[in-house]
Design an enzyme around this catalytic site. Structure first.
Site, PDB file in Angstrom:
ATOM      1  N   LYS A 173      -9.640  21.293  26.510  1.00  0.00           N
ATOM      2  CA  LYS A 173      -9.851  19.977  27.096  1.00  0.00           C
ATOM      3  C   LYS A 173      -8.848  19.004  26.483  1.00  0.00           C
ATOM      4  CE  LYS A 173     -14.220  18.025  28.492  1.00  0.00           C
ATOM      5  NZ  LYS A 173     -15.464  17.446  27.981  1.00  0.00           N
TER       6      LYS A 173
HETATM    7  C1  E4P Z   1     -17.989  16.465  29.922  1.00  0.00           C
HETATM    8  O1  E4P Z   1     -17.016  17.178  29.943  1.00  0.00           O
HETATM    9  C2  E4P Z   1     -17.932  15.068  29.415  1.00  0.00           C
HETATM   10  O2  E4P Z   1     -17.314  14.997  28.152  1.00  0.00           O
HETATM   11  C3  E4P Z   1     -19.324  14.486  29.381  1.00  0.00           C
HETATM   12  O3  E4P Z   1     -19.963  14.748  30.621  1.00  0.00           O
HETATM   13  C4  E4P Z   1     -19.328  13.014  29.083  1.00  0.00           C
HETATM   14  O4  E4P Z   1     -20.635  12.525  29.251  1.00  0.00           O
HETATM   15  P1  E4P Z   1     -20.992  11.060  28.734  1.00  0.00           P
HETATM   16  O5  E4P Z   1     -20.277  10.083  29.648  1.00  0.00           O
HETATM   17  O6  E4P Z   1     -22.497  10.965  28.888  1.00  0.00           O
HETATM   18  O7  E4P Z   1     -20.522  10.963  27.306  1.00  0.00           O
END
Ligand code: E4P
Length: 215
Positions: free
Chosen positions: A84
């Site tokens: 990522k």
């Molecule tokens: C997933 O890859 C994201 O990092 C995650 O859904 C972020 O969620 P949040 O906006 O609740 O932190």
């Protein structure tokens, strides 16, 4: 549409993987910080449960440091690790480099059509659109998703769109309506998708009537 779980919590991942519906896992530094594990331990723990794409975010600042960190994550589980990378200049550069090395990538913290377009042009394996945070910011998240999906199909981009930052069941349903390739769902929202008060009432009634069935 594929369902991923958005969690670094091993017991949550283990529980939902038993359903056989979860095709992957997404994590981020915040989710991992809530565990008592290092990033490497988290990779090993999740890899022991899930045989599917596992997104692990680089945390370093410079391109060279992010690349080194990404390669170290990848070595732990080359079959399933997805790196990522943030939607930044260096993140796009890193995405291209990792893609050239055959390493899967997930460009994250995407909030616009233009960012998603750059991710798709960069041949990212996945691009993560943050639905919940867009809605929190009073933006039309689903219009953005709709436009990204349209552009993807107009130009036949191969990048898979992950709808992330999901807060509730309704948002999952809308992501499905707008043809998101994947929705990555927090554990509690996954559980909420199963339950409905009318189902509960129906089960009670059927159990009561089952007792009346002639033996
Ligand atoms: C997933 O890859 C994201 O990092 C995650 O859904 C972020 O969620 P949040 O906006 O609740 O932190």
């Amino acid at each position: 549409m594929q369902l991923f779980i958005d969690s670094a919590n091993i017991s949550e991942i283990k529980e939902v993987s038993n359903l056989g519906l979860i095709k992957g896992v997404t994590t981020n530094p915040t989710l991992i910080s809530k565990t008592n594990s290092s990033i490497d331990e988290t990779i090993r723990n999740i890899s022991s449960i899930v045989d599917g794409p596992i997104s692990i975010e680089v945390t370093k600042d410079t391109y060279n440091e992010m690349l080194e960190q990404a390669l170290n994550f990848y070595k732990i589980n080359p079959r399933n690790i997805v790196i990522k990378v943030p939607m930044t200049y260096d993140g796009l550069k890193l995405c291209r480099e990792l893609s050239n090395q055959g390493i899967k990538t997930n460009i994250t913290l995407c909030f616009s059509v233009s960012q998603a377009l750059l991710a798709m042009e960069s041949k990212a394996t996945y691009v993560s659109l943050f639905i919940g945070r867009l809605l929190d910011d009073n933006q039309d998240a689903f219009e953005i998703l709709n436009n990204i999906v349209k552009i993807k199909h107009i130009y036949n981009f191969q990048t898979e769109i992950i709808s992330a930052s999901i807060r509730n069941v309704k948002q999952v349903e809308k992501c499905a309506q707008y043809a998101s390739d994947i929705v990555t769902i927090p554990y509690q929202v996954l559980k909420d998708m199963i339950t409905n008060s009318l189902t509960d009432k129906g089960i009670i009634k059927f159990k009561e009537d089952a007792l009346k069935i002639v033996k």
